[in-house]
Write an enzyme that holds these catalytic residues in place. Sequence first.
Site, PDB file in Angstrom:
ATOM      1  N   SER A 185       0.777  -1.145  -0.113  1.00  0.00           N
ATOM      2  CA  SER A 185      -0.115  -0.086  -0.041  1.00  0.00           C
ATOM      3  C   SER A 185       0.907   1.145  -0.097  1.00  0.00           C
ATOM      4  O   SER A 185       0.509   2.406  -0.596  1.00  0.00           O
ATOM      5  CB  SER A 185      -0.955  -0.134   1.089  1.00  0.00           C
ATOM      6  OG  SER A 185      -0.509   0.162   2.380  1.00  0.00           O
ATOM      7  N   LYS A 211      25.158 -14.262  -0.024  1.00  0.00           N
ATOM      8  CA  LYS A 211      24.967 -13.007   0.105  1.00  0.00           C
ATOM      9  C   LYS A 211      25.420 -11.980  -0.701  1.00  0.00           C
ATOM     10  O   LYS A 211      24.798 -11.023  -1.332  1.00  0.00           O
ATOM     11  CB  LYS A 211      25.293 -12.559   1.505  1.00  0.00           C
ATOM     12  CG  LYS A 211      24.098 -12.251   2.245  1.00  0.00           C
ATOM     13  CD  LYS A 211      24.701 -11.585   3.748  1.00  0.00           C
ATOM     14  CE  LYS A 211      23.326 -11.691   4.585  1.00  0.00           C
ATOM     15  NZ  LYS A 211      23.876 -11.185   5.722  1.00  0.00           N
ATOM     16  N   MET A 237      10.870  -6.918   4.079  1.00  0.00           N
ATOM     17  CA  MET A 237      10.672  -7.750   5.308  1.00  0.00           C
ATOM     18  C   MET A 237      12.361  -8.335   5.557  1.00  0.00           C
ATOM     19  O   MET A 237      12.438  -9.173   6.181  1.00  0.00           O
ATOM     20  CB  MET A 237       9.880  -8.778   5.491  1.00  0.00           C
ATOM     21  CG  MET A 237       8.455  -8.211   5.597  1.00  0.00           C
ATOM     22  SD  MET A 237       8.255  -6.892   6.860  1.00  0.00           S
ATOM     23  CE  MET A 237       8.086  -7.807   8.192  1.00  0.00           C
ATOM     24  N   ARG A 238      13.433  -7.552   5.013  1.00  0.00           N
ATOM     25  CA  ARG A 238      14.742  -8.042   5.204  1.00  0.00           C
ATOM     26  C   ARG A 238      15.639  -7.254   5.493  1.00  0.00           C
ATOM     27  O   ARG A 238      15.254  -5.968   5.112  1.00  0.00           O
ATOM     28  CB  ARG A 238      15.106  -8.468   3.664  1.00  0.00           C
ATOM     29  CG  ARG A 238      14.626 -10.068   3.322  1.00  0.00           C
ATOM     30  CD  ARG A 238      15.111 -10.311   2.073  1.00  0.00           C
ATOM     31  NE  ARG A 238      14.195 -11.562   1.743  1.00  0.00           N
ATOM     32  CZ  ARG A 238      14.598 -12.863   2.304  1.00  0.00           C
ATOM     33  NH1 ARG A 238      15.661 -12.907   3.320  1.00  0.00           N
ATOM     34  NH2 ARG A 238      13.769 -13.922   2.135  1.00  0.00           N
ATOM     35  N   HIS A 271       8.618   3.341   8.911  1.00  0.00           N
ATOM     36  CA  HIS A 271       8.215   2.582   9.857  1.00  0.00           C
ATOM     37  C   HIS A 271       7.098   2.983  10.632  1.00  0.00           C
ATOM     38  O   HIS A 271       6.748   4.252  10.890  1.00  0.00           O
ATOM     39  CB  HIS A 271       9.593   2.684  10.683  1.00  0.00           C
ATOM     40  CG  HIS A 271       9.726   1.989  12.075  1.00  0.00           C
ATOM     41  ND1 HIS A 271       9.643   0.587  12.079  1.00  0.00           N
ATOM     42  CD2 HIS A 271       9.346   2.169  13.289  1.00  0.00           C
ATOM     43  CE1 HIS A 271       9.669  -0.198  13.038  1.00  0.00           C
ATOM     44  NE2 HIS A 271       9.264   0.880  14.019  1.00  0.00           N
TER      45      HIS A 271
HETATM   46  C1  GRF Z   1       3.890  -0.651   6.839  1.00  0.00           C
HETATM   47  O1  GRF Z   1       3.363  -0.466   7.962  1.00  0.00           O
HETATM   48  C2  GRF Z   1       5.290  -0.083   6.890  1.00  0.00           C
HETATM   49  O2  GRF Z   1       5.481   1.083   7.743  1.00  0.00           O
HETATM   50  C3  GRF Z   1       6.082  -1.187   7.312  1.00  0.00           C
HETATM   51  O3  GRF Z   1       5.481  -2.184   6.704  1.00  0.00           O
HETATM   52  C4  GRF Z   1       4.150  -2.066   6.470  1.00  0.00           C
HETATM   53  C5  GRF Z   1       3.972  -2.286   5.003  1.00  0.00           C
HETATM   54  O4  GRF Z   1       2.551  -2.004   4.538  1.00  0.00           O
HETATM   55  N1  GRF Z   1       7.499  -1.113   7.287  1.00  0.00           N
HETATM   56  P1  GRF Z   1       2.472  -1.975   2.838  1.00  0.00           P
HETATM   57  O5  GRF Z   1       2.952  -3.117   2.254  1.00  0.00           O
HETATM   58  O6  GRF Z   1       3.054  -0.767   2.312  1.00  0.00           O
HETATM   59  O7  GRF Z   1       0.947  -2.028   2.689  1.00  0.00           O
END
Ligand code: GRF
Length: 204
Positions: free
Chosen positions: A15, A67, A92-93, A111
């Site tokens: 999003s 890596k 997520m890395r 964040h």
């Molecule tokens: C968001 O809450 C962002 O702050 C965090 O991960 C989430 C990602 O959401 N780092 P999206 O994939 O952008 O919807």
Amino acid sequence: MKKGRVAVFLSGRGSNFESIYRATLKRDSNYKIAIVISDKKKAMGLKRAKKFKLKNFYISPKLFKTKREYNRHIIKLLKINKVDLVCLAGFMRIIDPEFIEEYKNRIINIHPALLPSFPGLNVQKQAVDHGVKISGCTVHFVDPGIDTGPIILQKPVKIRSDDNEDTLSKRILKEEHKIYPEAIKLFFENRLKIDGRKVIILDR
Ligand code: GRF
């Protein structure tokens, strides 16, 4: 006007990526998305990228022996696509120091808390459970630590007594969608000056 070229890295919903993309459609946008990279094949964000007809790649570190090979591959891809700024949007890395060095002060992240409070994961739940009255979101430069880099923009969000992780996350997300495109715009206006831990936002 030559537009800045952004790479968006994501792992899930996307999003924030969509909010960045929507901002690029505005007449006065000073940047565009050059490439979208996901480490998850089924990420909703990749589907969105396809829908918007943006160049997109699924690249998992698992596809590489080391890596270093993975880093080299990503860096090469970014260079080929003349990327100026890397935007992590729910990626997520942990970003490798080698990559951070190569794109020094050119990687930013969003964040869902007011850093330096609540770094890491599941932070909306942590904020509710901790009983803080205010949380929010932060856009920051990425350094080798976890959510520790110099802060660019923050937006506070009040926590209500009946909030849970879900309700709070939704309100924070709304603000994320505003400050992330705004921070990118500032970056490409050359208005972000890093001075140690501080990011000074220069007047026009
Ligand atoms: C968001 O809450 C962002 O702050 C965090 O991960 C989430 C990602 O959401 N780092 P999206 O994939 O952008 O919807």
